[in-house]
Design a protein around this motif. Sequence first.
Motif, PDB file in Angstrom:
ATOM      1  N   PHE A   1     -70.080   3.232   9.690  1.00  0.00           N
ATOM      2  CA  PHE A   1     -71.181   3.218   8.738  1.00  0.00           C
ATOM      3  C   PHE A   1     -70.963   2.115   7.701  1.00  0.00           C
ATOM      4  O   PHE A   1     -69.830   1.772   7.378  1.00  0.00           O
ATOM      5  N   ASP A   2     -72.065   1.598   7.207  1.00  0.00           N
ATOM      6  CA  ASP A   2     -72.007   0.504   6.246  1.00  0.00           C
ATOM      7  C   ASP A   2     -72.029   0.980   4.804  1.00  0.00           C
ATOM      8  O   ASP A   2     -71.559   0.270   3.912  1.00  0.00           O
ATOM      9  N   PHE A   3     -72.589   2.162   4.580  1.00  0.00           N
ATOM     10  CA  PHE A   3     -72.866   2.602   3.213  1.00  0.00           C
ATOM     11  C   PHE A   3     -72.933   4.123   3.186  1.00  0.00           C
ATOM     12  O   PHE A   3     -73.322   4.752   4.168  1.00  0.00           O
ATOM     13  N   ALA A   4     -72.531   4.704   2.060  1.00  0.00           N
ATOM     14  CA  ALA A   4     -72.659   6.156   1.886  1.00  0.00           C
ATOM     15  C   ALA A   4     -73.032   6.460   0.441  1.00  0.00           C
ATOM     16  O   ALA A   4     -72.569   5.779  -0.483  1.00  0.00           O
ATOM     17  N   PHE A   5     -73.867   7.464   0.268  1.00  0.00           N
ATOM     18  CA  PHE A   5     -74.268   7.917  -1.071  1.00  0.00           C
ATOM     19  C   PHE A   5     -74.002   9.408  -1.157  1.00  0.00           C
ATOM     20  O   PHE A   5     -74.469  10.191  -0.323  1.00  0.00           O
ATOM     21  N   ILE A   6     -73.234   9.800  -2.180  1.00  0.00           N
ATOM     22  CA  ILE A   6     -72.805  11.192  -2.326  1.00  0.00           C
ATOM     23  C   ILE A   6     -73.352  11.764  -3.621  1.00  0.00           C
ATOM     24  O   ILE A   6     -73.069  11.258  -4.713  1.00  0.00           O
ATOM     25  N   ASP A   7     -74.142  12.815  -3.492  1.00  0.00           N
ATOM     26  CA  ASP A   7     -74.697  13.516  -4.653  1.00  0.00           C
ATOM     27  C   ASP A   7     -74.734  14.996  -4.298  1.00  0.00           C
ATOM     28  O   ASP A   7     -75.789  15.565  -4.044  1.00  0.00           O
ATOM     29  N   ALA A   8     -73.566  15.607  -4.273  1.00  0.00           N
ATOM     30  CA  ALA A   8     -73.447  16.977  -3.759  1.00  0.00           C
ATOM     31  C   ALA A   8     -72.473  17.762  -4.636  1.00  0.00           C
ATOM     32  O   ALA A   8     -72.255  17.421  -5.795  1.00  0.00           O
ATOM     33  N   ASP A   9     -71.879  18.814  -4.070  1.00  0.00           N
ATOM     34  CA  ASP A   9     -70.987  19.698  -4.810  1.00  0.00           C
ATOM     35  C   ASP A   9     -69.733  18.948  -5.247  1.00  0.00           C
ATOM     36  O   ASP A   9     -69.024  18.361  -4.446  1.00  0.00           O
ATOM     37  N   LYS A  10     -69.460  18.976  -6.537  1.00  0.00           N
ATOM     38  CA  LYS A  10     -68.367  18.193  -7.108  1.00  0.00           C
ATOM     39  C   LYS A  10     -67.001  18.696  -6.671  1.00  0.00           C
ATOM     40  O   LYS A  10     -66.042  17.927  -6.649  1.00  0.00           O
ATOM     41  N   ILE A  11     -66.912  19.952  -6.297  1.00  0.00           N
ATOM     42  CA  ILE A  11     -65.623  20.516  -5.901  1.00  0.00           C
ATOM     43  C   ILE A  11     -65.068  19.829  -4.649  1.00  0.00           C
ATOM     44  O   ILE A  11     -63.860  19.781  -4.429  1.00  0.00           O
ATOM     45  N   ASN A  12     -65.952  19.253  -3.835  1.00  0.00           N
ATOM     46  CA  ASN A  12     -65.518  18.630  -2.583  1.00  0.00           C
ATOM     47  C   ASN A  12     -65.570  17.109  -2.611  1.00  0.00           C
ATOM     48  O   ASN A  12     -65.395  16.465  -1.564  1.00  0.00           O
ATOM     49  N   TYR A  13     -65.792  16.515  -3.782  1.00  0.00           N
ATOM     50  CA  TYR A  13     -65.926  15.057  -3.836  1.00  0.00           C
ATOM     51  C   TYR A  13     -64.710  14.336  -3.240  1.00  0.00           C
ATOM     52  O   TYR A  13     -64.859  13.355  -2.521  1.00  0.00           O
ATOM     53  N   TRP A  14     -63.515  14.796  -3.580  1.00  0.00           N
ATOM     54  CA  TRP A  14     -62.329  14.092  -3.075  1.00  0.00           C
ATOM     55  C   TRP A  14     -62.182  14.272  -1.562  1.00  0.00           C
ATOM     56  O   TRP A  14     -61.765  13.348  -0.862  1.00  0.00           O
ATOM     57  N   LYS A  15     -62.540  15.424  -1.047  1.00  0.00           N
ATOM     58  CA  LYS A  15     -62.499  15.634   0.404  1.00  0.00           C
ATOM     59  C   LYS A  15     -63.514  14.735   1.101  1.00  0.00           C
ATOM     60  O   LYS A  15     -63.242  14.194   2.184  1.00  0.00           O
ATOM     61  N   TYR A  16     -64.670  14.575   0.488  1.00  0.00           N
ATOM     62  CA  TYR A  16     -65.651  13.639   1.042  1.00  0.00           C
ATOM     63  C   TYR A  16     -65.069  12.223   1.021  1.00  0.00           C
ATOM     64  O   TYR A  16     -65.217  11.462   1.987  1.00  0.00           O
ATOM     65  N   HIS A  17     -64.429  11.890  -0.073  1.00  0.00           N
ATOM     66  CA  HIS A  17     -63.869  10.537  -0.212  1.00  0.00           C
ATOM     67  C   HIS A  17     -62.850  10.241   0.889  1.00  0.00           C
ATOM     68  O   HIS A  17     -62.877   9.157   1.495  1.00  0.00           O
TER      69      HIS A  17
END
Length: 342
Positions: free
Chosen positions: A202-218
């Motif tokens: 993927f070229d790009f990602a936008f994250i606007d979701a539950d803050k508790i999982n931000y690092w796991k998304y990262h």
Amino acid sequence: MYIICWRRKKTLFVIFFLPRPKQRKRKTQGCAGSLNLNWNNLRGMDNEKKRSASFSKGLLQSGELYQYVLETNVYPREPELLKELRDMTATHPRAIMATAPDAGQLIAMLLKLTNAKRTIEVGVFTGYSLLLTAFTIPEDGKIVAIDMNREAYEIGLPVIRKAGVENKIEFIESEALPVLDQLLEDIRMKYFKILPGNENGFDFAFIDADKINYWKYHERLMKLVKVGGIVVYDNTLWAGSVAMPEECTPEILREGRERTLEFNKLLAADPLVEISLAPLGDGITIVCTELFIQSLNHFKHVCGGSLFNYCISQGIMKLNKESQRPPFSFKCLVLGFRLLLV
């Protein structure tokens, strides 16, 4: 001022008394006043704001200044269908969750600068940022959009269909982590079929979701997004509460504040990325992976240490023979891996 004079023999004594200046009472601000926060944004909006849809999460010194930015720089360039979706979202009880239009303008620019074609969006809501992305990427572009709430997405779906970009969107009603894990597994399998392996990333990602999982998304997105790609995280200033003492933070913001502070700290300490926190909307952090380090990390993660080291050495030798200079990124790894297969 008071003056006292007296004479003693031939000497004149004069004493001046100056009144003590009155100390001005310092204007004290309570905890809520320590930051310029519009709490109406968090507890509902009046009807006028709902109608105008100009309640966005600006953190500038005044509402007038933020309105100036919107009216002179953002709204004139906003596509009509995006404005329509923004107005529809403004009447939603949780309208504060929508992407701020000034932040959206920057996201559109980043998409163009990176020539993004395949993107991920975690947290869709009514689809303002989703429609913005669909407008920006090319006709054969694709967006994997993940959200647990399809009901909110369907509010904006008629506008998306009217825009003729629904074919670019793959909406997945699910928690994000299982979907990201599956996407990661799919790309891992392709490493051994298509070289270099991340061409289908993927070229790009936008994250606007539950803050508790931000690092796991990262952690997952650093493996999913291509070398040199961009990841944007929303709400990284959390209504300005990140700069507010804990005891002064409204209860409604405290959990999110704690999660955001933790994420910002981890992100700032990550040596594998370049970051910039822009005070747009509710704060957006732009992350770009350091090219060379991520190339090595991707290949090592998939191939294992010994094969990784062998490919590095072979690739460097090949590039040296061709008089090509580092940084060697994926090119030397792929050359070395191909030599191994031959």
